[in-house]
Design a protein around this motif. Structure first.
Motif, short mmCIF file in Angstrom:
data_model
loop_
_atom_site.label_atom_id
_atom_site.label_comp_id
_atom_site.label_asym_id
_atom_site.label_seq_id
_atom_site.Cartn_x
_atom_site.Cartn_y
_atom_site.Cartn_z
N GLN A 251 100.82 73.32 30.69
CA GLN A 251 102.07 73.16 29.93
C GLN A 251 102.62 74.52 29.62
O GLN A 251 102.31 75.11 28.60
CB GLN A 251 101.81 72.40 28.64
CG GLN A 251 102.03 70.95 28.85
CD GLN A 251 101.07 70.16 28.03
OE1 GLN A 251 100.09 70.68 27.51
NE2 GLN A 251 101.34 68.90 27.90
N GLY B 4 97.79 64.47 17.33
CA GLY B 4 98.03 63.87 18.65
C GLY B 4 98.69 64.83 19.62
O GLY B 4 98.36 64.86 20.80
N TYR C 70 98.30 67.97 19.80
CA TYR C 70 97.28 68.88 20.34
C TYR C 70 96.36 68.13 21.31
O TYR C 70 96.00 68.64 22.35
CB TYR C 70 96.46 69.51 19.20
CG TYR C 70 97.27 70.55 18.46
CD1 TYR C 70 97.41 71.84 18.98
CD2 TYR C 70 97.92 70.23 17.28
CE1 TYR C 70 98.18 72.78 18.32
CE2 TYR C 70 98.70 71.17 16.62
CZ TYR C 70 98.82 72.45 17.15
OH TYR C 70 99.59 73.37 16.51
N ILE C 71 95.99 66.91 20.94
CA ILE C 71 95.09 66.16 21.83
C ILE C 71 95.79 65.91 23.17
O ILE C 71 95.18 66.04 24.23
CB ILE C 71 94.66 64.83 21.17
CG1 ILE C 71 93.81 65.15 19.94
CG2 ILE C 71 93.88 63.96 22.15
CD1 ILE C 71 93.40 63.95 19.14
N ALA C 72 97.08 65.58 23.12
CA ALA C 72 97.82 65.34 24.35
C ALA C 72 97.78 66.59 25.23
O ALA C 72 97.64 66.50 26.45
CB ALA C 72 99.26 64.97 24.04
N ARG C 73 97.88 67.75 24.59
CA ARG C 73 97.84 68.99 25.36
C ARG C 73 96.46 69.22 25.97
O ARG C 73 96.33 69.65 27.11
CB ARG C 73 98.25 70.17 24.48
CG ARG C 73 99.73 70.26 24.44
CD ARG C 73 100.27 71.25 23.47
NE ARG C 73 101.69 71.32 23.70
CZ ARG C 73 102.55 70.37 23.33
NH1 ARG C 73 102.13 69.30 22.69
NH2 ARG C 73 103.83 70.49 23.60
N ILE C 74 95.43 68.93 25.18
CA ILE C 74 94.07 69.09 25.72
C ILE C 74 93.89 68.16 26.91
O ILE C 74 93.38 68.53 27.96
CB ILE C 74 93.02 68.74 24.63
CG1 ILE C 74 93.15 69.70 23.45
CG2 ILE C 74 91.61 68.79 25.19
CD1 ILE C 74 92.36 69.29 22.23
N PHE C 75 94.38 66.93 26.76
CA PHE C 75 94.29 65.92 27.81
C PHE C 75 94.94 66.42 29.11
O PHE C 75 94.35 66.35 30.18
CB PHE C 75 95.00 64.66 27.29
CG PHE C 75 95.10 63.54 28.28
CD1 PHE C 75 93.97 62.88 28.72
CD2 PHE C 75 96.34 63.12 28.74
CE1 PHE C 75 94.07 61.84 29.62
CE2 PHE C 75 96.45 62.08 29.63
CZ PHE C 75 95.31 61.44 30.09
N THR C 76 96.15 66.97 28.97
CA THR C 76 96.85 67.45 30.17
C THR C 76 96.13 68.64 30.79
O THR C 76 96.02 68.73 32.00
CB THR C 76 98.28 67.87 29.80
OG1 THR C 76 98.82 66.87 28.95
CG2 THR C 76 99.16 68.00 31.02
N GLU C 77 95.64 69.54 29.96
CA GLU C 77 94.97 70.72 30.49
C GLU C 77 93.67 70.35 31.20
O GLU C 77 93.35 70.88 32.25
CB GLU C 77 94.65 71.73 29.37
CG GLU C 77 95.86 72.39 28.74
CD GLU C 77 96.68 73.23 29.72
OE1 GLU C 77 96.09 73.85 30.63
OE2 GLU C 77 97.91 73.24 29.58
N ILE C 78 92.95 69.42 30.60
CA ILE C 78 91.60 69.11 31.08
C ILE C 78 91.63 68.43 32.45
O ILE C 78 90.68 68.48 33.20
CB ILE C 78 90.86 68.24 30.02
CG1 ILE C 78 89.38 68.53 30.03
CG2 ILE C 78 91.11 66.77 30.19
CD1 ILE C 78 89.01 69.64 29.13
N LYS C 79 92.76 67.83 32.78
CA LYS C 79 92.86 67.16 34.08
C LYS C 79 92.94 68.16 35.24
O LYS C 79 92.71 67.80 36.37
CB LYS C 79 94.09 66.26 34.11
CG LYS C 79 93.83 64.95 33.37
CD LYS C 79 94.93 63.95 33.60
CE LYS C 79 96.16 64.32 32.82
NZ LYS C 79 97.18 63.27 32.78
#
Ligand code: UDP
Ligand code: MG
Length: 339
Positions: free
Chosen positions: A176, A285, A287-296
């Protein structure tokens, strides 16, 4: 002779591309001791942008393009261009001539004088809707306070950077991307030069209000954990107030007995706490959404075609991890037999 790459992200820019090239070329062809190469990024345009780019590439030997498989956004476009660039200096600018090519000589002078980067900011916002200017100004103020990323109001993505700085930016591989933040985060010495806003005369802006809001949120949530800290401080304050109030109620009940009415106060507290909890979940949320996108670990962009293969050889090695697939050189029959 210095090599300079000019990166131009394009999304539905069929109306401006030839004018852009002519006007920019008119400026840069007069600059001594520099050779310029354009890297246009076709960001999944739905008009004839790609056809025009291919035509330009056929007519002019300093035109390269990378064409995405779909629209990945300007940030991905800039990243693709920066990672494909090999020039000693790299310029990033818009296709719509809102970034005046006339500034290029001044930018080169600045970097020749020892700066790592020279970036432009606009001093006026003529032709922009008031509401957009208002929110934009608020965003810069808020952002500069909340994050370590400092940028002047009116900063735009028009800049020249040294090879060293470009390498640093490409090494920041987050998905992102908020380039203005990354430009500032990598450090280096930037000179800011002002210019007067130029209205877009050809084509239309690609930014909706919603898109800009998302962009502003990326700027804050990708570069600051202050909102999370505010939540914990707020939580602590509310907890402290709750303990005091609970004690007060307990003592009062023991002293004067149960006071049945209390509808209003109960409701207010309930609504207030409910609101705070919702807000907290929302911010967490984000921040979690960002972690989710990064981790993929998905690539930042997917290129479908490009005419850069000849310049850079097989570019896969460079790009596989973060962006992907500039077509590889075909393996010749000769090479296969030797394997
Ligand atoms: N752009 C892009 N992908 C997008 C949106 C925009 O590559 O999804 C490019 C666009 O073609 C232009 C630059 O980014 O070269 C700036 O866009 P625009 O002029 O619409 O933004 P504004 O100047 O209104 O901020
Ligand atoms: Mg524009």
């Amino acid at each position: 002779m210095k090599k300079i790459d000019i990166i131009v992200p394009c999304y539905n820019e069929q109306d401006v591309l030839t004018t852009y090239y002519k006007e920019t070329q008119a400026v840069v062809s007069g600059i001594p001791d520099c050779s310029f190469r354009y890297i246009f990024i076709n960001d999944g345009s739905r008009d004839d942008t790609l056809i025009i780019l291919k035509g330009m590439a056929a007519s002019y030997d300093n035109v390269r393009y990378i064409s995405f498989s779909r629209n990945f956004g300007k940030e991905a476009g800039m990243y693709a261009g920066l990672s494909a660039s090999t020039g000693d200096y790299v310029i990033v600018m818009d296709a719509d001539l809102q970034h005046p090519p006339a500034l290029i000589p001044k930018m080169i002078e600045s970097i020749d004088a020892g700066h790592d980067c020279c970036a432009a900011y606009r001093t006026t916002r003529k032709g922009e809707r008031r509401i957009r200017s208002f929110f934009s100004q608020a965003f810069y103020k808020f952002n500069n306070k909340l994050t370590d990323v400092k940028m002047p109001y009116g900063a735009v993505d028009y800049r020249i950077m040294s090879r060293q700085m470009v390498n640093a930016i490409v090494s920041v591989s987050e998905r992102q991307r908020f380039s203005k933040g990354i430009f500032s985060w990598v450090g280096f010495d930037t000179e800011w030069i002002p210019y007067e806003n130029v209205e877009r005369t050809l084509g239309t802006t690609k930014w909706s209000f919603r898109g800009l809001t998302r962009y502003a949120m990326d700027g804050i949530f990708s570069f600051s954990v202050v909102p999370l800290k505010v939540l914990s401080v707020m939580g602590f304050i509310i907890f402290a107030i709750a303990v005091v109030y609970a004690l007060f109620i307990l003592i009062r009940t023991l002293a004067v007995g149960i006071d049945a009415p209390g509808y209003a106060s109960t409701l207010i507290i309930l609504l207030f706490l409910g609101g705070i909890i919702e807000l907290s979940i929302g911010i967490t949320g984000e921040y979690i959404a960002r972690i989710f996108t990064e981790i993929k670990h998905r690539p930042i962009y997917i290129a479908k075609e490009s005419n850069m293969d000849n310049d850079n050889g097989c570019n896969n090695e460079n790009n596989n991890a973060k962006g992907t697939v500039l077509k590889c050189r075909e393996v010749t029959a000769d090479e296969t037999t030797h394997q």
